[in-house]
Scaffold this active site. Structure first.
Site, PDB file in Angstrom:
ATOM      1  N   TYR A 156     -27.765 -19.343  42.627  1.00  0.00           N
ATOM      2  CA  TYR A 156     -27.214 -18.297  41.764  1.00  0.00           C
ATOM      3  C   TYR A 156     -26.338 -17.383  42.615  1.00  0.00           C
ATOM      4  O   TYR A 156     -26.553 -17.246  43.826  1.00  0.00           O
ATOM      5  CB  TYR A 156     -28.314 -17.485  41.075  1.00  0.00           C
ATOM      6  CG  TYR A 156     -29.468 -17.076  41.952  1.00  0.00           C
ATOM      7  CD1 TYR A 156     -29.406 -15.944  42.763  1.00  0.00           C
ATOM      8  CD2 TYR A 156     -30.644 -17.814  41.962  1.00  0.00           C
ATOM      9  CE1 TYR A 156     -30.466 -15.563  43.562  1.00  0.00           C
ATOM     10  CE2 TYR A 156     -31.721 -17.445  42.767  1.00  0.00           C
ATOM     11  CZ  TYR A 156     -31.629 -16.318  43.552  1.00  0.00           C
ATOM     12  OH  TYR A 156     -32.687 -15.951  44.345  1.00  0.00           O
ATOM     13  N   GLU A 184     -45.384  -0.778  60.377  1.00  0.00           N
ATOM     14  CA  GLU A 184     -44.678  -2.054  60.387  1.00  0.00           C
ATOM     15  C   GLU A 184     -44.578  -2.555  61.823  1.00  0.00           C
ATOM     16  O   GLU A 184     -44.096  -1.838  62.711  1.00  0.00           O
ATOM     17  CB  GLU A 184     -43.283  -1.893  59.779  1.00  0.00           C
ATOM     18  CG  GLU A 184     -42.366  -3.078  59.940  1.00  0.00           C
ATOM     19  CD  GLU A 184     -42.941  -4.364  59.402  1.00  0.00           C
ATOM     20  OE1 GLU A 184     -42.886  -5.374  60.137  1.00  0.00           O
ATOM     21  OE2 GLU A 184     -43.452  -4.370  58.251  1.00  0.00           O
ATOM     22  N   ARG A 209     -32.677  -9.985  48.968  1.00  0.00           N
ATOM     23  CA  ARG A 209     -33.888  -9.335  49.458  1.00  0.00           C
ATOM     24  C   ARG A 209     -33.551  -8.101  50.295  1.00  0.00           C
ATOM     25  O   ARG A 209     -34.217  -7.062  50.196  1.00  0.00           O
ATOM     26  CB  ARG A 209     -34.706 -10.321  50.295  1.00  0.00           C
ATOM     27  CG  ARG A 209     -35.980  -9.734  50.901  1.00  0.00           C
ATOM     28  CD  ARG A 209     -36.711 -10.772  51.737  1.00  0.00           C
ATOM     29  NE  ARG A 209     -37.270 -11.819  50.905  1.00  0.00           N
ATOM     30  CZ  ARG A 209     -38.478 -11.772  50.365  1.00  0.00           C
ATOM     31  NH1 ARG A 209     -39.256 -10.717  50.568  1.00  0.00           N
ATOM     32  NH2 ARG A 209     -38.922 -12.764  49.621  1.00  0.00           N
ATOM     33  N   ASP A 221     -48.694 -10.765  49.347  1.00  0.00           N
ATOM     34  CA  ASP A 221     -49.052 -12.051  49.935  1.00  0.00           C
ATOM     35  C   ASP A 221     -50.377 -12.017  50.677  1.00  0.00           C
ATOM     36  O   ASP A 221     -51.013 -13.057  50.858  1.00  0.00           O
ATOM     37  CB  ASP A 221     -47.949 -12.523  50.888  1.00  0.00           C
ATOM     38  CG  ASP A 221     -46.749 -13.095  50.168  1.00  0.00           C
ATOM     39  OD1 ASP A 221     -46.846 -13.323  48.948  1.00  0.00           O
ATOM     40  OD2 ASP A 221     -45.711 -13.320  50.825  1.00  0.00           O
TER      41      ASP A 221
END
Length: 399
Positions: A218, A32, A105, A299
């Protein structure tokens, strides 16, 4: 098989793939580029096709009380707040085999990280950027950089889970792969419960349809905050460079767009203290996702517009399919063939989601007589018939 997989990118797709590969006996090195995996982001709608897969790797249980199972999706008309359709979700488990959840997330990423930390087969390296790679018959070598230090790591395959501007994708395709820029931007915010109108705290996912704009909101984290996403026109400008949560925006820009909307929607927007804006984009579907021992995921393979709320879900589906494909490879087996089979199994479905997300964008942002006809059609169809249109999507794809 005790193979060694290299994964570029420790987002939702990369972490999910690492967990699935570890479960099938693979060793995983996860790289990462960010120095720290921060608990940032906004809300996610985790439809049953995703939660069914997260359940297989023990992550669904880890989400625990931080996630919310909405009772319904409510579609509202912007000018007066009238309900155009109510799609009940209280039978999601029996209908699709897994729950429909709303989650932050950061909470999902934390659950994935915690699960990965418990796996000796997974080594996570932060602050390490992929700069190139070479693939041959006997393996793949990744060129990496940590600060000023450059080094190489060898493995049996490389998975590019490095986002919509994927270096891996760019190297595989040779650069002939332009972003498709939408004429819209997504504004995102979290509104504290005490600054939100009471109706926004109902356990529902609400979709407001207005002239050339729409609004989704929401509750999250036990109703302590409301996740808000406003999609508005943005005719000019280039794609944003960083993740959406790094791009601050001036809320005054929203006032004109939403001035004719119902007071409940305007009150919710006014309750946000800080907004982040992201120019929407996608890419055209690819004919294939792999070359030799290198494959794409999430993605990097299929960046999509958010109008079916499937970006994270499709990356999670990819991870499950990748784990199944590589898990079937025996010692000395055909890894390129397995990666090709993985892509072939996922490409038709992910490509359909990409294209239907584009079509949904047009439907959401109609105006004038076309919007009036759309609203009449929504009311005439009713919640159950509308929900049936998503059966193909919410049922988990076969591995």
């Amino acid at each position: 098989m005790s193979g060694h997989a290299l994964i570029a990118g420790a987002g939702i797709g990369g972490l999910s793939a690492a967990l699935f590969l570890a479960a099938t006996g693979w060793r995983v090195s996860l790289f990462e580029s960010a120095p720290v995996i921060e608990a940032v982001g906004a809300g996610l709608q985790l439809s049953p096709n995703a939660t069914a897969i997260l359940r297989q790797i023990g992550v669904l249980e880890r989400l625990g009380r931080t996630s919310l199972a909405p009772k319904a999706v409510r579609v509202l008309r912007a000018r007066d707040g009238a309900t155009l359709a109510l799609m009940r979700l209280d039978r999601a488990e029996s209908r699709w085999g897994a729950p429909y959840l709303l989650a932050h997330r950061a909470d999902l990423q934390r659950a994935l990280l915690d699960a990965a930390a418990g796996q000796e087969a997974i080594a996570l390296h932060t602050g390490v950027a992929l700069t190139g790679f070479a693939s041959g018959p006997g393996g793949v070598t990744a060129a990496l950089r940590k600060g000023m230090t450059r080094f190489e790591v060898a493995g049996d395959c490389l998975i590019g889970a490095d986002g919509s501007r994927s270096l891996v994708r760019g190297r595989l395709l040779g650069g002939d792969d332009a972003l498709n820029m939408s004429r819209r931007a997504a504004w995102r915010a979290l509104v504290p419960a005490d600054r939100a109108p009471p109706e926004a705290l109902r356990p529902e996912s609400c979709l407001w349809l207005g002239r050339k704009a729409h609004l989704v909101h929401y509750p999250l984290r036990g109703g302590s905050v409301v996740n808000v996403v406003a999609i508005v026109a943005q005719e000019q400008g280039k794609a944003d460079e960083g993740p959406f949560w790094s791009n601050a925006a001036d809320p005054a820009e929203l006032v004109e767009t939403f001035k004719g909307w119902h007071e409940s929607a305007r009150a919710l927007l006014a309750g946000a203290g800080e907004w982040r804006k992201w120019r929407l984009h996608d890419r055209d579907p690819l004919p294939g996702w792999s070359a030799g021992r290198v494959a794409l995921l999430g993605d990097a393979a299929h960046p999509m517009l958010p109008f079916l709320a499937q970006g994270a879900a499709q990356a999670i589906e990819d991870a499950g399919a990748l784990g199944a494909a590589l898990g079937r490879v025996k010692a000395g087996g055909d890894i390129p063939g397995a990666l090709s089979a993985y892509g072939a199994s996922r490409l038709p479905r992910a490509s359909r989601v990409q294209l239907e997300s584009r079509a949904q964008e047009r439907i959401y942002h109609l105006s004038g007589p076309a919007a009036f006809a759309r609203d009449l059609a929504l009311r005439a169809m009713g919640g159950e018939r509308l929900l049936a249109r998503y059966d193909w999507l919410y049922r988990a794809a076969p591995a």
